[in-house]
Design a protein around this motif. Structure first.
Motif: not given
Length: 322
Positions: A101-109, A277-296
């Motif tokens: 988890l730490v390693n992944f968080l550091l990739t988001l810098r 829970l993470f969303a795909n940081p590459d916003t050019s890719k499709g992402d199920q998490v972002r889609g679910i959150i958008k619906t509310g």
């Protein structure tokens, strides 16, 4: 007789009417002991004189160490509950998070969006985002602007970047208690990173969402029972202000990088129990998490379980990126 600074303790309780202080006795789980440091009068005067007459939560800096103060009125008079903060920010790698988890968080810098840390009071949320911001500054450099009330961690200053260059952090308090105006001021300062100590007003929530969708990396905390509750809480705050609930969910879905929920568990040295829970940081890719959150309609249990399982096995959270 020792001083306040020399004594090791987590919390100190001061009864102003009795002019007495108490700290945990370290021998039992909950019992206290009388605390009589030789410089108590100086410390107590600073605590009393630092209150602005309005907000009961504030911080003081005594001999280079921050103390978070909560002032309240008891039947017998004013009392203070004071948390001693670390003299330096711990590395994110020693907080007890899983290494993956730490390693992944550091990739988001180098990403933009919102990293939200949630949990109950005293679960280490501010320490987590402060440690993470420090790591970003050391690895990547850039200008960081924090808005905190009270300030807790000594993060203000200049950082030497590992590969050369500098990082700079400016810690601020909300302008006249107005979090929204402070965030607008932060944006005008052109920071790479923005840290908001806690989302607890409608204007703070709405401005955090706007900042997260405008190219900034935003870190913040919120009181919540779980990951889903954290998302809903931000949306409810924002929609109680100047934006609709639909717009708040839309902005959260577009601006989210990750939501972490933590609670401290165990005896003695406690460690964080974490879900995320993470969303795909590459916003050019499709992402199920972002889609679910958008619906509310936040049916996120399967997504959370899947991501946590994949990370524990050392697998990519987003196989579509591979």
């Amino acid at each position: 007789m020792s001083t306040v600074t020399e004594t090791k303790f987590s919390d100190i309780y001061i009864l102003a009417s009795e002019h007495k202080a108490y700290i945990p006795d370290k021998r039992t789980l909950n019992a206290l002991m009388v605390f009589e440091p030789e410089d108590f009068d100086d410390f107590f005067k600073l605590v009393e004189s630092s209150w602005d007459g309005k907000i009961p939560s504030y911080s003081v800096n005594y001999q280079g160490i921050y103390y978070r103060v909560e002032r309240s009125e008891a039947i017998s008079g004013i009392q203070y509950c004071i948390r001693k903060m670390p003299s330096s920010i711990p590395s994110v790698r020693v907080l007890g998070y899983p290494t993956e988890l730490v390693n992944f968080l550091l990739t988001l810098r180098r990403s933009s969006g919102l990293i939200l840390c949630s949990g109950p009071t005293g679960s280490g949320k501010t320490t987590t985002i402060s440690s993470l911001l420090k790591e970003f500054l050391v690895k990547e450099g850039g200008f960081a602007y924090t808005i905190e009330d009270p300030t807790e961690q000594p993060i203000d200053g200049v950082y030497q970047v590992e590969s050369g260059g500098l990082g700079l952090c400016k810690q601020t308090l909300p302008i006249n208690g107005n979090w929204g105006e402070s965030l607008k001021s932060a944006l005008r300062s052109k920071p790479r990173y923005i840290m908001v100590g806690e989302i607890r007003t409608p204007d703070a929530a709405s401005e955090v969402l706007r900042a997260a969708t405008s190219g900034h990396l935003v870190l913040s905390t919120i009181h919540a029972n779980n990951v889903t509750d954290a998302i809903n809480s931000v949306v409810k705050y924002a929609s109680a202000g100047d934006m609709s609930e639909d717009l708040a969910y839309d902005l959260f879905s577009r601006g989210m990088l990750g939501v972490i929920h933590q609670n401290l568990v165990g005896k003695g040295i406690k460690k964080p129990q974490v879900s995320f829970l993470f969303a795909n940081p590459d916003t050019s890719k499709g992402d199920q998490v972002r889609g679910i959150i958008k619906t509310g309609k936040l049916n996120l249990g399967t997504s959370i379980e899947t991501q946590m399982t994949r990370m524990s096995k050392g697998l990519s959270l987003f196989p579509e990126n591979d």
